[in-house]
Structure formats: C-alpha cells, structure tokens
Design an enzyme around this catalytic site. Structure first.
Site, PDB file in Angstrom:
ATOM      1  N   HIS A 247     -30.943  -7.815  25.455  1.00 30.94           N
ATOM      2  CA  HIS A 247     -31.063  -6.360  25.611  1.00 30.94           C
ATOM      3  C   HIS A 247     -32.231  -5.833  24.798  1.00 30.94           C
ATOM      4  CE1 HIS A 247     -29.115  -6.715  21.712  1.00 30.94           C
ATOM      5  NE2 HIS A 247     -29.576  -5.500  21.463  1.00 30.94           N
ATOM      6  N   ASP A 249     -32.769  -2.345  22.496  1.00 31.02           N
ATOM      7  CA  ASP A 249     -31.936  -1.256  21.959  1.00 31.02           C
ATOM      8  C   ASP A 249     -32.370   0.051  22.608  1.00 31.02           C
ATOM      9  OD1 ASP A 249     -31.873  -2.573  18.539  1.00 31.02           O
ATOM     10  OD2 ASP A 249     -30.756  -3.116  20.361  1.00 31.02           O
ATOM     11  N   HIS A 303     -33.954  -8.845  22.912  1.00 26.31           N
ATOM     12  CA  HIS A 303     -33.434  -9.715  21.858  1.00 26.31           C
ATOM     13  C   HIS A 303     -31.960  -9.980  22.127  1.00 26.31           C
ATOM     14  CE1 HIS A 303     -32.937  -5.541  20.522  1.00 26.31           C
ATOM     15  NE2 HIS A 303     -31.921  -5.938  19.792  1.00 26.31           N
ATOM     16  N   ARG A 313     -20.506 -15.083  11.719  1.00 20.21           N
ATOM     17  CA  ARG A 313     -21.747 -14.378  11.370  1.00 20.21           C
ATOM     18  C   ARG A 313     -21.457 -12.890  11.352  1.00 20.21           C
ATOM     19  NH1 ARG A 313     -26.373 -12.485  14.550  1.00 20.21           N
ATOM     20  NH2 ARG A 313     -28.188 -12.319  13.155  1.00 20.21           N
TER      21      ARG A 313
HETATM   22  C1  LIG Z   1     -26.586   2.945  22.063  1.00 24.46           C
HETATM   23  C2  LIG Z   1     -26.095   1.719  21.883  1.00 24.46           C
HETATM   24  C3  LIG Z   1     -25.429   0.921  22.926  1.00 24.46           C
HETATM   25  C4  LIG Z   1     -25.269  -0.461  22.240  1.00 24.46           C
HETATM   26  C5  LIG Z   1     -25.085  -0.081  20.786  1.00 24.46           C
HETATM   27  C6  LIG Z   1     -26.162   0.955  20.602  1.00 24.46           C
HETATM   28  C7  LIG Z   1     -27.533   0.210  20.541  1.00 24.46           C
HETATM   29  C8  LIG Z   1     -27.480  -1.194  21.162  1.00 24.46           C
HETATM   30  C9  LIG Z   1     -26.581  -1.259  22.407  1.00 24.46           C
HETATM   31  C10 LIG Z   1     -26.117  -2.674  22.812  1.00 24.46           C
HETATM   32  C11 LIG Z   1     -25.837  -3.523  21.555  1.00 24.46           C
HETATM   33  C12 LIG Z   1     -27.143  -3.411  23.694  1.00 24.46           C
HETATM   34  C13 LIG Z   1     -26.516  -4.697  24.273  1.00 24.46           C
HETATM   35  C14 LIG Z   1     -25.262  -4.365  25.103  1.00 24.46           C
HETATM   36  C15 LIG Z   1     -24.197  -3.600  24.291  1.00 24.46           C
HETATM   37  C16 LIG Z   1     -23.092  -3.194  25.282  1.00 24.46           C
HETATM   38  C17 LIG Z   1     -23.525  -4.522  23.262  1.00 24.46           C
HETATM   39  O1  LIG Z   1     -23.574  -5.760  23.439  1.00 24.46           O
HETATM   40  O2  LIG Z   1     -22.940  -4.031  22.296  1.00 24.46           O
HETATM   41  C18 LIG Z   1     -24.882  -2.361  23.676  1.00 24.46           C
HETATM   42  C19 LIG Z   1     -24.120  -1.365  22.789  1.00 24.46           C
HETATM   43  C20 LIG Z   1     -23.028  -0.585  23.529  1.00 24.46           C
HETATM   44  O3  LIG Z   1     -23.256  -0.130  24.678  1.00 24.46           O
HETATM   45  O4  LIG Z   1     -21.938  -0.476  22.929  1.00 24.46           O
HETATM   46  O1  LIG Z   2     -26.375  -9.044  15.277  1.00 25.87           O
HETATM   47  C1  LIG Z   2     -27.556  -9.303  15.591  1.00 25.87           C
HETATM   48  O2  LIG Z   2     -28.215 -10.239  15.093  1.00 25.87           O
HETATM   49  C2  LIG Z   2     -28.256  -8.431  16.619  1.00 25.87           C
HETATM   50  C3  LIG Z   2     -27.352  -7.330  17.136  1.00 25.87           C
HETATM   51  C4  LIG Z   2     -28.090  -6.382  18.045  1.00 25.87           C
HETATM   52  O3  LIG Z   2     -29.176  -6.650  18.554  1.00 25.87           O
HETATM   53  C5  LIG Z   2     -27.480  -5.081  18.347  1.00 25.87           C
HETATM   54  O4  LIG Z   2     -26.311  -4.859  17.919  1.00 25.87           O
HETATM   55  O5  LIG Z   2     -28.193  -4.264  19.028  1.00 25.87           O
HETATM   56 FE   LIG Z   3     -30.059  -4.912  19.494  1.00 29.65          FE
END
Ligand SMILES: C=C1C[C@]23C[C@H]1CC[C@H]2[C@]1(C)CCC[C@@](C)(C(=O)O)[C@H]1[C@@H]3C(=O)O
Ligand SMILES: O=C(O)CCC(=O)C(=O)O
Ligand SMILES: [Fe+2]
EC number: 1.14.11.-
Length: 376
Positions: A247, A249, A303, A313
């Site tokens: 993703h 951010d 990333h 972790r």
């Molecule tokens: C605005 C946001 C949505 C998420 C948390 C914050 C910034 C990063 C986003 C996220 C981590 C991007 C990857 C997918 C996601 C669903 C996750 O894996 O947590 C995303 C977060 C979210 O939508 O809760």
């Molecule tokens: O935990 C990590 O190393 C990355 C997490 C991340 O990219 C996120 O929460 O947006």
């Molecule tokens: Fe991220």
C-alpha cells in the site's frame, strides 16, 4: 462481566454454503496453527520473498537542521529532497523524542494485545471508523487478511480553548476503563510528541521544496491525525502471509517506530527492499495527501510489512492528517500542471474507510471516484 479467557473457537471449521465468510479473531493469529487459514494466504506474486536487498535510506540529523547551522540545514534539505523525490522514505535521528517514552510505548503494547480477546473487543473498531481494535480486519475484508492486530486512535493537538483535550487518553479510558489510565497517559504523550515532531519535519520539507518554511507547518498545525499500534504475532508459515499488505499511506506523513524485529519493505526500482531497524532512528515516509500537496513532486510509495516465525513484531505509526475540511491543493509556487484535483482529507479518508482498500493505486482510483460522484 468477567472475561472468559478460553474463548470457544469462533471460526466455523466446515465452511457452509450459508456462511461463506468465516469469522476469525486474534486466537487464530496467536495460536500457532500448522495450517494457515486460506483467507490469510496471499497470491503467489504477492507472497514475501526471502533475502531482499537493503534500501539505502538517508539519515537526517534533525537537531542539525533545527540548529540553523547553514551547512547542516543545506545537507538536510538535499538529503530529504532526494529521498522524497525517489521513494518517499527517510530516517530521522537526534529527533529529540525521549528514548524512555519510545521504549515504554513499545513495551506497554503487550498489556493490551496479550489480554484476552473479549477484553480487547471492548475497543472493537466499528465499520467505517478509524479508531479502535481490529484483528486482521475481520468482516472488513474477505481475503488477503493481514497477519496483525491493530489499536488505532484519533489525535488532535490541544488547542487554545480546550487546553485539556486528551483525545487519545480519553478514548482509552472510555473504552477500556479506569484501569487503563496510565496506559492512556503514555500514548497521549506519545501522540503529542509525534505531532510536534511531524511539524518540525514539515518545516524541513517546505524548505527543501523552496517554499516558505512555515507553509506546511501551518497547514498541519491543527491536525486531526491517526495514531496506530501494529501488533504482528509470529507465524509458523511467514512465507504465505503478510503483516500489512502492499500500500501507499493515504495520509500525509507517517512517523514509524520499529522494534528490533525487521519487516518493513519498500518497492523501489521494481523490487522489494527492506528498511532494517536502526536504533534511535525513526522511519518517516510521504503519504498520498502530501504527494498531492506537493503536486506530485514528492512521492508516496508502495510498502508492506512481512512477519517471521520466531518473534512478534510491534510498530507504532503516527499518521499526520490535516483537519478534515481543509482543501488539499499545492501552494502556488508548485502549481504548473496539476497532478491531482483539489480534495479534502475527509473525502479521501471516507474513500479508504468505506469504499476502497488502500493499495498502490489509491489516489488514481480516488480521482475516478470523485469524477463519478460529480465532485468536479
Ligand atoms: C488512513 C489509514 C487507512 C490505513 C491506516 C491509515 C494509513 C494507512 C492505511 C493502511 C495501513 C494501508 C494498508 C491497508 C490498511 C487497511 C491496513 O492494512 O491497515 C490501511 C489502514 C486502514 O484502512 O485501516
Ligand atoms: O508496521 C510496519 O512496518 C509498516 C506499517 C504500515 O505501513 C502502516 O501501518 O501503514
Ligand atoms: Fe504504511
């Protein structure tokens, strides 16, 4: 109500037609299963690869920049500009954040994440909201479930009128009870500290782009940010799963505290490259909203986080976001041909919370969504 510590297995072993979506809770992640449920297994082309190269990320000495020493300022501007234009990631050292706060906030995560599931569910995140506890985003996604539990808070700095606004601490006590007062105080202080640090970094980013030093700082002074604890249990088959999927951010700037367990990877020059933990350094990356604010000059990059079979972790991510109604548009000095339409953070947040799982195409898909809504 006393917590039942041995919860009945909540996922349905024999997937019936009536119940296509199996329900998981954190016991799946924390009971070292030999068989990983299919919903957590990523497609072959997305599975983590072993021994990825290490990404050369510049280390910015923030104290040097803030000392206003002309050489140190110039060095910091050049380093941050090169990184932000290429992959959007850099490290900051001498950031002024108390090491004891960093260490306490990291250790204290266990108090919450090691408690029984029914205790954690007191803070269960509601659909469409950013705050609360989520385990693998149960019910939100049907496949490619992340191997993680998260606890997310909304944060906004104290403003003149409400000099006691303690958004993080108040939320924790409201949902988890008075027993979490100290827990709430630590993360309230942590969020305030990271908000202040992000404003200093915004000054550096503004100067590195040749615009007014205070331009971005003032834009984010009254931020309404998201602060998230990421808990990645170890996994018996780490080559099948992802802690956080690929993703960018959607937010503006992310300050990430890693622990000594590596796992963060960035997709640069067509391959995944790792950013290994560096003691006393915080990882900073540009998000989609800041990429739009710089008219595409600074990059928000792909990333992900991988897990391992030996150690849990834990990372802490402060996502700087503007006040929801602020219009996201680049300063006149950076205009020229516009890379993205004007939008508000609340629109992009609604898009990622309710309509689209943030990935590498979020901003493009968001622009199309806005067009279809007739927003411009
Ligand atoms: C605005 C946001 C949505 C998420 C948390 C914050 C910034 C990063 C986003 C996220 C981590 C991007 C990857 C997918 C996601 C669903 C996750 O894996 O947590 C995303 C977060 C979210 O939508 O809760
Ligand atoms: O935990 C990590 O190393 C990355 C997490 C991340 O990219 C996120 O929460 O947006
Ligand atoms: Fe991220």
């Amino acid at each position: 109500m006393e917590c039942i510590t041995k919860l009945p297995q909540r996922f349905n072993k024999n997937k019936s037609k009536k119940n296509p979506l199996r329900v998981f809770d954190s016991t799946v992640l924390n009971h070292q299963l030999d068989h990983i449920p299919q919903e957590f297994v990523w497609p072959d082309h997305e599975k983590p690869s072993t021994n990825v190269p290490i990404l050369q990320v510049p280390v910015i000495d923030l104290e040097g920049f803030l000392s206003n020493d002309p050489f140190l300022v110039s060095e910091a501007k050049i380093l941050v500009s090169e990184a932000a234009k290429q992959h959007g990631f850099f490290l900051v050292t001498n950031h002024g954040v108390d090491e004891r706060l960093l260490s306490t906030a990291h250790t204290l995560m266990d108090t919450f994440f090691k408690s029984p599931t029914c205790e954690k569910l007191k803070a269960q995140r509601k659909w469409g909201e950013t705050t609360g506890y989520a385990s693998s985003f149960v019910g939100r996604f049907k496949e490619n479930l992340p191997w993680k539990e998260t606890l997310s808070f909304s944060f906004s700095p104290k403003n003149k009128s409400e000099n006691h606004s303690q958004t993080v601490k108040d939320y924790i006590i409201k949902t988890m009870g008075d027993g979490y007062k100290d827990f709430g105080s630590v993360y309230q202080e942590y969020a305030e500290t990271m908000s202040n640090l992000s404003l200093k970094i915004m000054e550096l980013l503004g100067m590195s782009l040749g615009i007014k030093r205070r331009h971005f700082r003032e834009f984010f002074e009254d931020n309404e940010s998201i602060f998230r604890l990421n808990y990645y249990p170890k996994c018996k088959q780490p080559d099948l799963v992802l802690g956080t999927g690929p993703h960018c951010d959607p937010t503006s700037l992310t300050i990430l505290q890693q622990d000594q367990v590596s796992g963060l990877q960035v997709f640069v020059e067509n391959q995944w490259q790792s950013i290994p933990p560096i003691p006393h350094a915080l990882v900073v990356n540009i998000g989609d909203t800041l990429m739009a604010l710089t008219n595409g000059i600074y990059k928000s990059c792909l990333h992900r986080a991988v897990v391992n079979s030996d150690m849990t972790r834990k990372t802490l991510a402060f996502f700087l976001c503007p006040k929801v109604d602020k219009v996201v548009k680049p300063p006149s000095e950076l205009e020229g041909e516009r890379a993205y339409p004007d939008f508000t953070w609340s629109m992009l947040l609604e898009f990622t919370m309710k309509h689209y799982r943030a990935d590498m195409n979020t901003l493009e898909e968001f622009t199309n969504w806005l067009k279809n809504k007739g927003s411009f």
